[in-house]
Scaffold this motif. Structure first.
Motif, PDB file in Angstrom:
ATOM      1  N   ASP A  69       0.823  -1.209   0.000  1.00 12.02           N
ATOM      2  CA  ASP A  69       0.000   0.000   0.000  1.00 12.02           C
ATOM      3  C   ASP A  69       0.858   1.260   0.000  1.00 12.02           C
ATOM      4  N   ARG A  70       2.011   1.172   0.622  1.00 15.20           N
ATOM      5  CA  ARG A  70       2.886   2.324   0.730  1.00 15.20           C
ATOM      6  C   ARG A  70       4.176   2.096  -0.043  1.00 15.20           C
ATOM      7  N   LYS A  71       4.922   3.173  -0.199  1.00 20.36           N
ATOM      8  CA  LYS A  71       6.137   3.117  -0.995  1.00 20.36           C
ATOM      9  C   LYS A  71       7.349   2.736  -0.147  1.00 20.36           C
ATOM     10  N   ALA A  72       8.340   2.158  -0.818  1.00 17.03           N
ATOM     11  CA  ALA A  72       9.595   1.839  -0.144  1.00 17.03           C
ATOM     12  C   ALA A  72      10.311   3.140   0.200  1.00 17.03           C
ATOM     13  N   ALA A  73      10.750   3.259   1.453  1.00 15.50           N
ATOM     14  CA  ALA A  73      11.417   4.471   1.919  1.00 15.50           C
ATOM     15  C   ALA A  73      12.902   4.418   1.583  1.00 15.50           C
ATOM     16  N   PRO A  74      13.549   5.574   1.448  1.00 13.91           N
ATOM     17  CA  PRO A  74      14.981   5.588   1.135  1.00 13.91           C
ATOM     18  C   PRO A  74      15.823   5.162   2.325  1.00 13.91           C
ATOM     19  N   GLN A 117      19.115  14.146   0.350  1.00 12.95           N
ATOM     20  CA  GLN A 117      18.651  15.169   1.278  1.00 12.95           C
ATOM     21  C   GLN A 117      17.363  14.709   1.940  1.00 12.95           C
ATOM     22  N   VAL A 118      17.222  15.016   3.222  1.00 13.05           N
ATOM     23  CA  VAL A 118      16.029  14.654   3.985  1.00 13.05           C
ATOM     24  C   VAL A 118      15.224  15.918   4.274  1.00 13.05           C
ATOM     25  N   ASN A 119      13.926  15.854   4.024  1.00 10.98           N
ATOM     26  CA  ASN A 119      13.043  16.957   4.384  1.00 10.98           C
ATOM     27  C   ASN A 119      12.379  16.642   5.722  1.00 10.98           C
ATOM     28  N   LYS A 120      12.159  17.654   6.520  1.00 15.45           N
ATOM     29  CA  LYS A 120      11.495  17.500   7.811  1.00 15.45           C
ATOM     30  C   LYS A 120      10.411  18.559   7.924  1.00 15.45           C
ATOM     31  N   LEU A 121       9.621  18.461   8.969  1.00 15.71           N
ATOM     32  CA  LEU A 121       8.527  19.408   9.144  1.00 15.71           C
ATOM     33  C   LEU A 121       8.277  19.670  10.619  1.00 15.71           C
ATOM     34  N   SER A 122       7.507  20.732  10.875  1.00 12.63           N
ATOM     35  CA  SER A 122       7.029  21.026  12.230  1.00 12.63           C
ATOM     36  C   SER A 122       5.513  21.121  12.178  1.00 12.63           C
ATOM     37  N   LEU A 123       4.860  20.620  13.239  1.00 13.77           N
ATOM     38  CA  LEU A 123       3.409  20.550  13.298  1.00 13.77           C
ATOM     39  C   LEU A 123       2.862  21.466  14.383  1.00 13.77           C
ATOM     40  N   ASP A 156      15.287  20.078  -4.766  1.00 14.70           N
ATOM     41  CA  ASP A 156      15.744  20.906  -3.635  1.00 14.70           C
ATOM     42  C   ASP A 156      15.016  20.614  -2.328  1.00 14.70           C
ATOM     43  N   GLY A 157      14.086  19.655  -2.350  1.00 14.74           N
ATOM     44  CA  GLY A 157      13.323  19.373  -1.142  1.00 14.74           C
ATOM     45  C   GLY A 157      13.821  18.164  -0.372  1.00 14.74           C
ATOM     46  N   GLY A 158      14.029  17.053  -1.066  1.00 15.47           N
ATOM     47  CA  GLY A 158      14.485  15.838  -0.407  1.00 15.47           C
ATOM     48  C   GLY A 158      13.333  14.907  -0.052  1.00 15.47           C
ATOM     49  N   TRP A 159      13.702  13.812   0.604  1.00 19.92           N
ATOM     50  CA  TRP A 159      12.761  12.748   0.963  1.00 19.92           C
ATOM     51  C   TRP A 159      12.347  12.848   2.419  1.00 19.92           C
ATOM     52  N   PHE A 160      11.138  12.382   2.686  1.00 21.61           N
ATOM     53  CA  PHE A 160      10.754  12.130   4.069  1.00 21.61           C
ATOM     54  C   PHE A 160      11.175  10.713   4.430  1.00 21.61           C
ATOM     55  N   VAL A 161      11.684  10.563   5.643  1.00 21.76           N
ATOM     56  CA  VAL A 161      12.154   9.243   6.084  1.00 21.76           C
ATOM     57  C   VAL A 161      11.436   8.806   7.365  1.00 21.76           C
ATOM     58  N   ARG A 162      10.320   9.435   7.670  1.00 25.34           N
ATOM     59  CA  ARG A 162       9.525   9.035   8.828  1.00 25.34           C
ATOM     60  C   ARG A 162       8.108   9.587   8.659  1.00 25.34           C
ATOM     61  N   ASP A 163       7.202   9.071   9.488  1.00 21.82           N
ATOM     62  CA  ASP A 163       5.833   9.573   9.572  1.00 21.82           C
ATOM     63  C   ASP A 163       5.722  10.550  10.736  1.00 21.82           C
ATOM     64  N   TYR A 164       4.657  11.345  10.719  1.00 22.66           N
ATOM     65  CA  TYR A 164       4.400  12.306  11.786  1.00 22.66           C
ATOM     66  C   TYR A 164       2.925  12.226  12.175  1.00 22.66           C
TER      67      TYR A 164
END
Length: 402
Positions: A108-113, A140-146, A230-238
């Motif tokens: 159902d989901r994609k393989a993560a880097p 490059q890894v992208n991150k976020l704040s919630l 220029d954004g990169g991948w997400f490597v985790r869920d939030y």
């Protein structure tokens, strides 16, 4: 094992032999021995049958530097798949489904880097095979704040807000992986805006203010999502979740120079105030702003908001309304103007007592609705939480999926 194709790796599945199968094999061997003297071919025939009992699977992605960002697919050459398990090194599994024809399974989901996966497949006949692969590490890894934070209680105007560390080009792909659930099926929409600091941001705003008591949850299932150039991948869920508190708002009237706390539709108290000086940079923002934080006593300096050296003060009961520096707060030095003249540098100033009272009543996420003449217009959506100044129809157009 058969040879590998250029696009996938094949692995044999050896079925477990039952007692009947063992007996059949024994009878076949006995038959071969009995006919050996007469030059029969049963032994060769049995070997061919055994080879046919070794179905093969192909798995994509495969290898030690596999490309991330696509679902895992397991394909069976012959027979029917019964179950497939794909798990990373921490034991977290990718869920998936076997196709109706029984020959393929897709996650159902994609393989993560940068992740190692172990694959196990079983067939209806009882055979099983194992293999593994690893995806290449992200450049490059992208991150976020919630916002809001987890398990908080907020006011009726507080949106869900996601700010990204790096640019997001693939906005639609990211938005598809953001799931909002509410306890009362609240209607809302995502909207992409620029945060005040220039970063990409996406907010989920209800059509109307939240209903008091609503429970809200965000699951950002982003692991394995590529945000683009220029954004990169997400490597985790939030994830985050919050509850909507009391239904209240502050109505600020620039004409009457009064501020009124309204709770559940009823006026609780009205206090005199002095807002920003009309006609220039010192005017207050109009429209609707949302209480971002209760910051207490802080140092306010005019140069931080582009007003030169006009002031440098310690200010009590400070309630932030915009990133650009508009607050509601105590302003005893302006007492002669309360209730009769708007004469501040843009903030909503009150007496010590009134500011202390209001500070104790309001909650983060409460709307401050500023009406009347002399404002400098409504703040941009990214200047705090200014999205309430857009109509519902205009807000919906900011979704990448519309």
């Amino acid at each position: 094992m058969r040879s590998q194709s250029s696009s996938s790796r094949r692995h044999s599945i050896r079925p477990r032999r039952t007692g009947a199968a063992t007996t059949a094999a024994g009878l076949a061997a006995l038959a071969a021995a009995l006919t050996a003297c007469s030059g029969g071919t049963s032994s060769a025939s049995t070997s061919a049958d055994m080879a046919a009992d070794k179905p093969e699977i192909s798995v994509t992605p495969h290898g030690k530097q596999a490309k991330a960002g696509s679902p895992v697919k397991v394909t069976l050459a012959d027979g029917r798949l019964k179950q497939v398990t794909v798990a990373d090194a921490k034991g977290a599994k990718l869920t998936g489904k076997v196709a109706a024809n029984g020959t393929t399974w897709t996650s159902d989901r994609k393989a993560a880097p940068g992740t190692s996966y172990k694959v196990k497949a079983t067939t209806d006949e009882g055979g099983s095979a194992r293999t593994s692969f690893r995806t290449a590490a992200p450049e490059q890894v992208n991150k976020l704040s919630l916002t809001p934070g987890k398990d908080t209680t907020v006011g009726v105007a507080q949106p869900l807000s996601v700010v990204f560390d790096h640019p997001v080009k693939n906005k639609a792909e990211v938005e598809k992986h953001l799931k909002v659930t509410t306890s009362n099926d609240t209607t809302g929409s995502w909207g992409w805006i620029k945060n005040y600091d220039g970063k990409d941001r996406v907010d989920w705003r209800p059509k109307d203010y939240w209903k008091s008591g609503t429970k809200v949850r965000l699951d950002a299932r982003l692991n394995g999502v590529d945000t683009g150039t220029d954004g990169g991948w997400f490597v985790r869920d939030y994830s985050t979740g919050f509850t909507v508190g009391k239904s209240q708002k502050v109505k600020v009237d620039l004409d009457s120079k009064r501020a009124t706390l309204v709770r559940e539709g009823q006026s609780v108290k009205t206090v005199p105030m002095s807002a920003g000086t009309p006609g220039g940079d010192k005017a207050s923002w109009g429209g609707t702003s949302v209480l971002m934080a209760k910051e207490g006593t802080i140092n306010m300096r005019s140069e931080t908001v582009g007003l030169g050296d006009a002031y440098d003060k310690m200010v009590d009961n400070s309630m932030r309304l915009t990133w650009s520096g508009m607050y509601a707060h105590a302003a005893p030095w302006n007492a002669s103007y309360f209730g009769n003249t708007n004469h501040s540098s843009g903030c909503i100033g009150m007496s010590d007592g009134d500011a202390s009272w209001l500070y104790g009543q309001v909650q983060v996420g409460d709307p401050f609705e500023v009406s009347g003449s002399g404002s400098k217009g409504a703040p941009d959506p990214g200047n705090g939480y200014g999205e309430w100044n857009l109509s519902w129809a205009d807000w919906q157009t900011k979704s990448a999926l519309n």
